[in-house]
Motif scaffolding. Structure first.
Motif, PDB file in Angstrom:
ATOM      1  N   LYS A 131       0.841  -1.197   0.000  1.00 39.68           N
ATOM      2  CA  LYS A 131       0.000   0.000   0.000  1.00 39.68           C
ATOM      3  C   LYS A 131       0.875   1.245   0.000  1.00 39.68           C
ATOM      4  CE  LYS A 131      -4.293  -1.358   2.142  1.00 39.68           C
ATOM      5  NZ  LYS A 131      -5.256  -0.983   3.180  1.00 39.68           N
ATOM      6  N   ILE A 132       0.432   2.272  -0.719  1.00 38.98           N
ATOM      7  CA  ILE A 132       1.171   3.533  -0.734  1.00 38.98           C
ATOM      8  C   ILE A 132       0.867   4.301   0.551  1.00 38.98           C
ATOM      9  CG2 ILE A 132       1.249   3.653  -3.249  1.00 38.98           C
ATOM     10  CD1 ILE A 132      -1.088   5.607  -3.159  1.00 38.98           C
ATOM     11  N   PRO A 133       1.734   5.214   0.972  1.00 40.89           N
ATOM     12  CA  PRO A 133       1.525   5.941   2.229  1.00 40.89           C
ATOM     13  C   PRO A 133       0.199   6.708   2.291  1.00 40.89           C
ATOM     14  CG  PRO A 133       3.763   6.249   1.489  1.00 40.89           C
ATOM     15  CD  PRO A 133       3.052   5.495   0.402  1.00 40.89           C
ATOM     16  N   GLU A 134      -0.309   7.179   1.155  1.00 38.58           N
ATOM     17  CA  GLU A 134      -1.570   7.921   1.155  1.00 38.58           C
ATOM     18  C   GLU A 134      -2.741   7.054   1.609  1.00 38.58           C
ATOM     19  OE1 GLU A 134      -1.934   9.366  -2.806  1.00 38.58           O
ATOM     20  OE2 GLU A 134       0.032  10.289  -2.710  1.00 38.58           O
ATOM     21  N   GLN A 135      -2.643   5.737   1.385  1.00 40.33           N
ATOM     22  CA  GLN A 135      -3.699   4.829   1.811  1.00 40.33           C
ATOM     23  C   GLN A 135      -3.517   4.420   3.270  1.00 40.33           C
ATOM     24  OE1 GLN A 135      -3.373   1.636  -0.977  1.00 40.33           O
ATOM     25  NE2 GLN A 135      -4.373   2.765  -2.628  1.00 40.33           N
ATOM     26  N   LYS A 136      -2.286   4.484   3.776  1.00 41.21           N
ATOM     27  CA  LYS A 136      -2.022   4.069   5.152  1.00 41.21           C
ATOM     28  C   LYS A 136      -2.143   5.215   6.148  1.00 41.21           C
ATOM     29  CE  LYS A 136       1.922   2.058   3.930  1.00 41.21           C
ATOM     30  NZ  LYS A 136       3.201   1.376   4.047  1.00 41.21           N
ATOM     31  N   PHE A 137      -1.868   6.445   5.719  1.00 42.93           N
ATOM     32  CA  PHE A 137      -1.841   7.591   6.625  1.00 42.93           C
ATOM     33  C   PHE A 137      -2.880   8.621   6.204  1.00 42.93           C
ATOM     34  CE2 PHE A 137       2.306   5.668   6.882  1.00 42.93           C
ATOM     35  CZ  PHE A 137       2.593   5.719   8.237  1.00 42.93           C
ATOM     36  N   ALA A 138      -3.412   9.359   7.181  1.00 46.49           N
ATOM     37  CA  ALA A 138      -4.394  10.399   6.899  1.00 46.49           C
ATOM     38  C   ALA A 138      -3.722  11.671   6.382  1.00 46.49           C
ATOM     39  CB  ALA A 138      -5.196  10.715   8.159  1.00 46.49           C
ATOM     40  N   PHE A 139      -2.487  11.904   6.755  1.00 45.51           N
ATOM     41  CA  PHE A 139      -1.752  13.095   6.349  1.00 45.51           C
ATOM     42  C   PHE A 139      -0.270  12.763   6.346  1.00 45.51           C
ATOM     43  CE2 PHE A 139      -2.659  13.124  10.854  1.00 45.51           C
ATOM     44  CZ  PHE A 139      -1.412  13.274  11.420  1.00 45.51           C
ATOM     45  N   PRO A 140       0.555  13.529   5.599  1.00 44.32           N
ATOM     46  CA  PRO A 140       1.994  13.251   5.587  1.00 44.32           C
ATOM     47  C   PRO A 140       2.603  13.480   6.964  1.00 44.32           C
ATOM     48  CG  PRO A 140       1.474  15.170   4.229  1.00 44.32           C
ATOM     49  CD  PRO A 140       0.194  14.627   4.725  1.00 44.32           C
ATOM     50  N   THR A 141       3.306  12.477   7.481  1.00 40.14           N
ATOM     51  CA  THR A 141       3.857  12.585   8.829  1.00 40.14           C
ATOM     52  C   THR A 141       5.243  13.214   8.853  1.00 40.14           C
ATOM     53  OG1 THR A 141       4.687  10.333   8.682  1.00 40.14           O
ATOM     54  CG2 THR A 141       2.549  10.642   9.711  1.00 40.14           C
ATOM     55  N   CYS A 142       5.919  13.247   7.741  1.00 43.19           N
ATOM     56  CA  CYS A 142       7.226  13.905   7.703  1.00 43.19           C
ATOM     57  C   CYS A 142       7.274  14.826   6.484  1.00 43.19           C
ATOM     58  CB  CYS A 142       8.366  12.893   7.679  1.00 43.19           C
ATOM     59  SG  CYS A 142       8.265  11.692   6.367  1.00 43.19           S
ATOM     60  N   SER A 143       8.140  15.808   6.538  1.00 47.11           N
ATOM     61  CA  SER A 143       8.174  16.840   5.498  1.00 47.11           C
ATOM     62  C   SER A 143       8.602  16.291   4.140  1.00 47.11           C
ATOM     63  CB  SER A 143       9.110  17.969   5.912  1.00 47.11           C
ATOM     64  OG  SER A 143      10.417  17.462   6.084  1.00 47.11           O
ATOM     65  N   SER A 144       9.349  15.211   4.095  1.00 43.81           N
ATOM     66  CA  SER A 144       9.785  14.679   2.814  1.00 43.81           C
ATOM     67  C   SER A 144       8.629  14.049   2.037  1.00 43.81           C
ATOM     68  CB  SER A 144      10.892  13.639   3.019  1.00 43.81           C
ATOM     69  OG  SER A 144      10.404  12.554   3.777  1.00 43.81           O
ATOM     70  N   TRP A 145       7.538  13.713   2.718  1.00 36.82           N
ATOM     71  CA  TRP A 145       6.373  13.140   2.021  1.00 36.82           C
ATOM     72  C   TRP A 145       5.580  14.203   1.274  1.00 36.82           C
ATOM     73  CZ3 TRP A 145       3.610   9.098   5.622  1.00 36.82           C
ATOM     74  CH2 TRP A 145       4.465   8.019   5.834  1.00 36.82           C
ATOM     75  N   ASP A 146       5.784  15.474   1.559  1.00 37.80           N
ATOM     76  CA  ASP A 146       5.030  16.526   0.889  1.00 37.80           C
ATOM     77  C   ASP A 146       5.285  16.537  -0.612  1.00 37.80           C
ATOM     78  OD1 ASP A 146       3.865  17.382   3.202  1.00 37.80           O
ATOM     79  OD2 ASP A 146       5.370  18.925   3.598  1.00 37.80           O
ATOM     80  N   TYR A 147       6.463  16.133  -1.036  1.00 38.75           N
ATOM     81  CA  TYR A 147       6.803  16.192  -2.450  1.00 38.75           C
ATOM     82  C   TYR A 147       6.021  15.187  -3.280  1.00 38.75           C
ATOM     83  CZ  TYR A 147      10.584  19.129  -0.928  1.00 38.75           C
ATOM     84  OH  TYR A 147      11.299  20.146  -0.378  1.00 38.75           O
ATOM     85  N   GLY A 148       5.736  14.023  -2.754  1.00 33.71           N
ATOM     86  CA  GLY A 148       5.032  13.023  -3.530  1.00 33.71           C
ATOM     87  C   GLY A 148       3.615  12.774  -3.074  1.00 33.71           C
ATOM     88  N   TRP A 149       3.150  13.519  -2.072  1.00 34.85           N
ATOM     89  CA  TRP A 149       1.810  13.281  -1.521  1.00 34.85           C
ATOM     90  C   TRP A 149       0.754  13.666  -2.544  1.00 34.85           C
ATOM     91  CZ3 TRP A 149       1.097  10.537   2.695  1.00 34.85           C
ATOM     92  CH2 TRP A 149      -0.160  10.492   3.265  1.00 34.85           C
ATOM     93  N   ARG A 150      -0.194  12.777  -2.756  1.00 40.31           N
ATOM     94  CA  ARG A 150      -1.302  12.940  -3.706  1.00 40.31           C
ATOM     95  C   ARG A 150      -0.767  13.183  -5.124  1.00 40.31           C
ATOM     96  NH1 ARG A 150      -6.220  11.901  -1.849  1.00 40.31           N
ATOM     97  NH2 ARG A 150      -7.081  13.419  -3.240  1.00 40.31           N
ATOM     98  N   LEU A 151       0.292  12.502  -5.485  1.00 38.43           N
ATOM     99  CA  LEU A 151       0.872  12.633  -6.812  1.00 38.43           C
ATOM    100  C   LEU A 151      -0.067  12.074  -7.871  1.00 38.43           C
ATOM    101  CD1 LEU A 151       3.443  13.598  -8.232  1.00 38.43           C
ATOM    102  CD2 LEU A 151       4.325  11.292  -8.065  1.00 38.43           C
ATOM    103  N   SER A 152      -0.924  11.128  -7.482  1.00 41.83           N
ATOM    104  CA  SER A 152      -1.860  10.541  -8.448  1.00 41.83           C
ATOM    105  C   SER A 152      -2.871  11.564  -8.942  1.00 41.83           C
ATOM    106  CB  SER A 152      -2.575   9.351  -7.817  1.00 41.83           C
ATOM    107  OG  SER A 152      -3.270   9.762  -6.656  1.00 41.83           O
ATOM    108  N   ASP A 153      -3.067  12.672  -8.224  1.00 37.08           N
ATOM    109  CA  ASP A 153      -3.963  13.729  -8.694  1.00 37.08           C
ATOM    110  C   ASP A 153      -3.332  14.510  -9.838  1.00 37.08           C
ATOM    111  OD1 ASP A 153      -5.556  12.890  -6.671  1.00 37.08           O
ATOM    112  OD2 ASP A 153      -5.230  14.652  -5.387  1.00 37.08           O
ATOM    113  N   VAL A 154      -2.007  14.542  -9.869  1.00 30.23           N
ATOM    114  CA  VAL A 154      -1.292  15.347 -10.859  1.00 30.23           C
ATOM    115  C   VAL A 154      -0.931  14.522 -12.093  1.00 30.23           C
ATOM    116  CG1 VAL A 154       0.769  16.740 -11.239  1.00 30.23           C
ATOM    117  CG2 VAL A 154      -0.341  16.753  -9.024  1.00 30.23           C
ATOM    118  N   ILE A 155      -0.473  13.313 -11.877  1.00 29.66           N
ATOM    119  CA  ILE A 155      -0.012  12.487 -12.986  1.00 29.66           C
ATOM    120  C   ILE A 155      -0.651  11.107 -12.886  1.00 29.66           C
ATOM    121  CG2 ILE A 155       2.054  11.690 -11.781  1.00 29.66           C
ATOM    122  CD1 ILE A 155       3.537  11.939 -14.465  1.00 29.66           C
ATOM    123  N   LYS A 156      -1.077  10.588 -14.021  1.00 27.23           N
ATOM    124  CA  LYS A 156      -1.737   9.277 -14.030  1.00 27.23           C
ATOM    125  C   LYS A 156      -0.689   8.169 -13.982  1.00 27.23           C
ATOM    126  CE  LYS A 156      -5.548  11.035 -16.694  1.00 27.23           C
ATOM    127  NZ  LYS A 156      -5.847  11.428 -18.036  1.00 27.23           N
TER     128      LYS A 156
END
Length: 189
Positions: A131-156
């Motif tokens: 599972k990807i972190p977006e499915q396991k966590f409600a929000f990014p827990t560390c700042s490095s996750w901000d770069y790829g968080w909800r990337l599926s909304d931007v690119i298929k």
């Protein structure tokens, strides 16, 4: 040359502890004052009194035409008592879990067999890893996750192909402009 008084470990630990105490005190104060409204300045009361004193008479108000127009904008009223800069993590209750609960099916694999046999904990961790972190966590827990968080909304996912030489250019495809100005500057000739 004079010796630096902050160079020894004891002094560094003292400053580290001081900074941590101050940060903890600020967080505790913030949590304590979070639900309370801020004190209003006296100037607002003065303005309110002036408005009430200069209120037009009822006879004048009866002569005015009724207000029939609808508001032009459907704006949400701002809450100025709410502190600025809070992200989704701060809006959750203090005791909210970071990770979403595991499904019962995956949880049951944890107790089924031994890790040496490739079952039990081994299978559970493999299923959680899939599972990807977006499915396991409600929000990014560390700042490095901000770069790829909800990337599926931007690119298929279909647009991401296996790179020819083992590198992906997701940042270039999602961040730089499409007119070719910025993307051509990054290429090495």
């Amino acid at each position: 040359m004079a010796r630096n008084p902050y160079a020894n470990t004891q002094m560094q630990n003292f400053w580290k502890e001081s900074v941590e105490k101050e940060a903890t005190a600020r967080l505790m104060s913030f949590a304590k004052m979070r639900g309370q409204s801020r004190s209003k300045p006296r100037q607002l009361e003065v303005f309110r009194k002036k408005i009430e004193d200069n209120k037009p008479s009822d006879a004048l108000l009866e002569r005015l035409p009724p207000i029939s127009g609808e508001p032009h904008f459907n704006r949400k009223k701002a809450d100025f008592n709410e502190p600025l800069g809070l992200d989704r993590a701060m809006t959750l209750p203090v005791d909210a879990p970071e990770m979403r609960p595991v499904s019962p099916v995956v949880k049951n694999t944890l107790y089924d067999g031994f890790t040496k046999e490739g079952k039990g904990r081994y299978t559970y961790l493999q299923q959680r890893y899939d599972k990807i972190p977006e499915q396991k966590f409600a929000f990014p827990t560390c700042s490095s996750w901000d770069y790829g968080w909800r990337l599926s909304d931007v690119i298929k996912k279909e647009d991401i192909k296996k790179p020819r030489y083992g590198r992906n250019k997701i940042v270039e495809d999602t961040f730089y402009t499409r007119n070719g100005i910025m993307s051509d500057c990054n290429r090495v000739f």
